[in-house]
Design a protein around this motif. Structure first.
Motif, mmCIF file in Angstrom:
data_model
loop_
_atom_site.group_PDB
_atom_site.id
_atom_site.type_symbol
_atom_site.label_atom_id
_atom_site.label_comp_id
_atom_site.label_asym_id
_atom_site.label_seq_id
_atom_site.Cartn_x
_atom_site.Cartn_y
_atom_site.Cartn_z
ATOM 1 N N UNK A 244 52.601 -33.986 -37.211
ATOM 2 C CA UNK A 244 52.354 -34.400 -38.592
ATOM 3 C C UNK A 244 51.012 -33.882 -39.084
ATOM 4 N N UNK A 245 50.057 -33.749 -38.161
ATOM 5 C CA UNK A 245 48.712 -33.341 -38.536
ATOM 6 C C UNK A 245 48.605 -31.857 -38.845
ATOM 7 N N UNK A 246 49.716 -31.133 -38.734
ATOM 8 C CA UNK A 246 49.685 -29.727 -39.147
ATOM 9 C C UNK A 246 49.333 -29.600 -40.626
ATOM 10 N N UNK A 247 49.587 -30.660 -41.405
ATOM 11 C CA UNK A 247 49.215 -30.648 -42.812
ATOM 12 C C UNK A 247 47.707 -30.524 -42.972
ATOM 13 N N UNK A 248 46.942 -30.913 -41.940
ATOM 14 C CA UNK A 248 45.482 -30.829 -41.996
ATOM 15 C C UNK A 248 44.970 -29.421 -41.732
ATOM 16 N N UNK A 249 45.847 -28.507 -41.341
ATOM 17 C CA UNK A 249 45.375 -27.191 -40.899
ATOM 18 C C UNK A 249 44.718 -26.379 -42.004
ATOM 19 N N UNK A 250 45.146 -26.558 -43.255
ATOM 20 C CA UNK A 250 44.495 -25.834 -44.347
ATOM 21 C C UNK A 250 43.016 -26.205 -44.413
ATOM 22 N N UNK A 251 42.723 -27.478 -44.208
ATOM 23 C CA UNK A 251 41.339 -27.942 -44.212
ATOM 24 C C UNK A 251 40.612 -27.498 -42.956
ATOM 25 N N UNK A 252 41.281 -27.550 -41.820
ATOM 26 C CA UNK A 252 40.657 -27.127 -40.560
ATOM 27 C C UNK A 252 40.211 -25.672 -40.649
ATOM 28 N N UNK A 253 41.047 -24.827 -41.252
ATOM 29 C CA UNK A 253 40.705 -23.403 -41.335
ATOM 30 C C UNK A 253 39.544 -23.147 -42.280
ATOM 31 N N UNK A 271 44.950 -42.072 -39.634
ATOM 32 C CA UNK A 271 45.158 -43.502 -39.843
ATOM 33 C C UNK A 271 46.643 -43.732 -40.070
ATOM 34 N N UNK A 272 47.283 -44.508 -39.217
ATOM 35 C CA UNK A 272 48.721 -44.712 -39.249
ATOM 36 C C UNK A 272 49.101 -45.689 -40.357
ATOM 37 N N UNK A 273 50.151 -45.336 -41.126
ATOM 38 C CA UNK A 273 50.710 -46.263 -42.096
ATOM 39 C C UNK A 273 49.892 -46.468 -43.339
ATOM 40 N N UNK A 274 48.940 -45.585 -43.614
ATOM 41 C CA UNK A 274 48.122 -45.683 -44.814
ATOM 42 C C UNK A 274 48.289 -44.402 -45.616
ATOM 43 N N UNK A 275 48.410 -44.527 -46.927
ATOM 44 C CA UNK A 275 48.515 -43.343 -47.770
ATOM 45 C C UNK A 275 49.886 -42.712 -47.767
ATOM 46 N N UNK A 276 50.933 -43.483 -47.458
ATOM 47 C CA UNK A 276 52.289 -42.954 -47.449
ATOM 48 C C UNK A 276 52.750 -42.631 -46.043
ATOM 49 N N UNK A 277 53.984 -42.121 -45.903
ATOM 50 C CA UNK A 277 54.565 -41.859 -44.578
ATOM 51 C C UNK A 277 53.721 -40.942 -43.708
ATOM 52 N N UNK A 278 53.008 -40.009 -44.354
ATOM 53 C CA UNK A 278 52.210 -39.057 -43.575
ATOM 54 C C UNK A 278 50.886 -39.643 -43.122
ATOM 55 N N UNK A 279 50.544 -40.848 -43.600
ATOM 56 C CA UNK A 279 49.278 -41.446 -43.217
ATOM 57 C C UNK A 279 48.104 -40.726 -43.865
ATOM 58 N N UNK A 280 46.919 -40.999 -43.370
ATOM 59 C CA UNK A 280 45.699 -40.372 -43.874
ATOM 60 C C UNK A 280 45.016 -39.657 -42.723
ATOM 61 N N UNK A 281 44.643 -38.409 -42.901
ATOM 62 C CA UNK A 281 44.011 -37.631 -41.838
ATOM 63 C C UNK A 281 42.669 -37.085 -42.318
ATOM 64 N N UNK A 282 41.739 -36.959 -41.366
ATOM 65 C CA UNK A 282 40.405 -36.447 -41.690
ATOM 66 C C UNK A 282 39.913 -35.545 -40.561
ATOM 67 N N UNK A 283 39.820 -34.230 -40.775
ATOM 68 C CA UNK A 283 39.183 -33.360 -39.769
ATOM 69 C C UNK A 283 37.693 -33.631 -39.720
ATOM 70 N N UNK A 284 37.087 -33.465 -38.562
ATOM 71 C CA UNK A 284 35.655 -33.598 -38.429
ATOM 72 C C UNK A 284 35.197 -32.750 -37.239
ATOM 73 N N UNK A 285 33.892 -32.551 -37.138
ATOM 74 C CA UNK A 285 33.307 -31.724 -36.084
ATOM 75 C C UNK A 285 32.472 -32.618 -35.169
ATOM 76 N N UNK A 286 32.681 -32.500 -33.876
ATOM 77 C CA UNK A 286 32.021 -33.386 -32.910
ATOM 78 C C UNK A 286 31.340 -32.572 -31.826
ATOM 79 N N UNK A 287 30.466 -33.228 -31.066
ATOM 80 C CA UNK A 287 29.914 -32.630 -29.862
ATOM 81 C C UNK A 287 30.979 -32.622 -28.770
#
Length: 288
Positions: A244-253, A271-287
């Motif tokens: 499902x998180x493939x939708x985030x790939x435009x932002x990841x790139x 976040x599961x079950x928030x913002x519709x069936x696809x939920x809410x996703x947020x890319x971020x950068x970590x150590x």
């Protein structure tokens, strides 16, 4: 004349989603010239923007001041948010709002519902400084391609800041966007020809369960090269929601190679079950 602008924030247990919204105030708000008028000005704007003002029966959160400025603590996510830039702001409650008055901007914080915090800012004149909010030490802000912002620190994902919107007192949508400098978020609104005031009503809300997908160094550097590469990596994940998180790939790139210099990797918070069936996703950068 007064202009208002601000941020809306939504949080999960251990995570926070933040959005900035700007909406029109009704006609009598144009005459707001004192703190006595402030509750009505913001309340009218909240009613139009989100359907209900912050309840007058709920006491506002406490603001604290020190040499670094005036801030409010979001205890649920162990995060302080500093309002504006002044270390000499005048703090006082106005009905359901905690208020910090600077020279040209008045900031307000309220509790619109259980587990939620709303930030607002009233700009005294068109040429005044844009409103800004600074997140705690060590916080990293990542501006995404759709205008939203991901917030993280050394421990992981903290917040997702939704794309901003802006409407003036005449109901006209205004161009608005975020700018980031370190851990400071600024909302810039194009008020050319706008009817004042322009009102914003940020809200912090707590959600339910969430998952995170972490890419290693090799996967991270491959994922930012293109959508197909990113989607291919996620399709191989053992985490069921990863596809499902493939939708985030435009932002990841859109994440630049410079942001992955050193021991930095890409993660996606879902976040599961928030913002519709696809939920809410947020890319971020970590150590990593």
């Amino acid at each position: 004349m007064k202009t208002q602008s601000g941020i809306r924030i939504a949080c999960t247990a251990g995570a926070l989603a933040l959005s900035v919204a700007v909406a029109p105030a009704i006609a009598h708000a144009n005459a707001a010239s004192s703190l006595d008028d402030l509750a009505d000005v913001i309340g009218d704007a909240e009613l139009i923007a989100v359907g209900a003002p912050s309840p007058s029966t709920v006491a506002p959160p406490a603001l604290e001041s020190e040499a670094g400025g005036t801030f409010v603590s979001l205890d649920a996510v162990d995060l302080d948010v500093t309002l504006g830039v002044s270390s000499h702001a005048e703090n006082s409650p106005v009905d359901q709002y905690a208020v910090a008055v600077e020279e040209s901007v008045t900031y307000a914080v309220s509790l619109p519902e259980e587990g939620a915090t709303r930030f607002s800012a009233v700009i005294a004149e068109q040429s005044a400084q844009s409103p800004e909010w600074t997140f705690g030490s060590g916080t990293q802000l990542l501006l995404l391609d759709d205008g939203s912002v991901s917030v993280s620190d050394a421990r992981g994902f903290i917040a997702g800041i939704e794309s901003p919107w802006a409407v003036d007192a005449a109901g006209r949508s205004l161009d608005t966007h975020y700018e980031i400098s370190g851990s400071t978020l600024t909302q810039v609104v194009d008020t050319t020809g706008a009817t004042f005031p322009v009102v914003a009503d940020p809200t912090v809300q707590f959600f339910g369960p969430y998952i995170q997908v972490h890419l290693n160094k090799t996967e991270s550097r491959a994922a930012i090269t293109g959508y197909a590469a990113c989607a291919g990596i996620l399709s191989k994940s053992p985490v069921p929601f990863a596809k499902l998180l493939q939708v985030a790939c435009t932002t990841v790139t859109a994440i630049g190679a410079a942001q992955l210099v050193g021991n930095r990797c890409v993660s996606i918070h879902y976040v599961v079950g928030v913002g519709g069936p696809a939920g809410v996703w947020w890319p971020w950068v970590r150590d990593c």
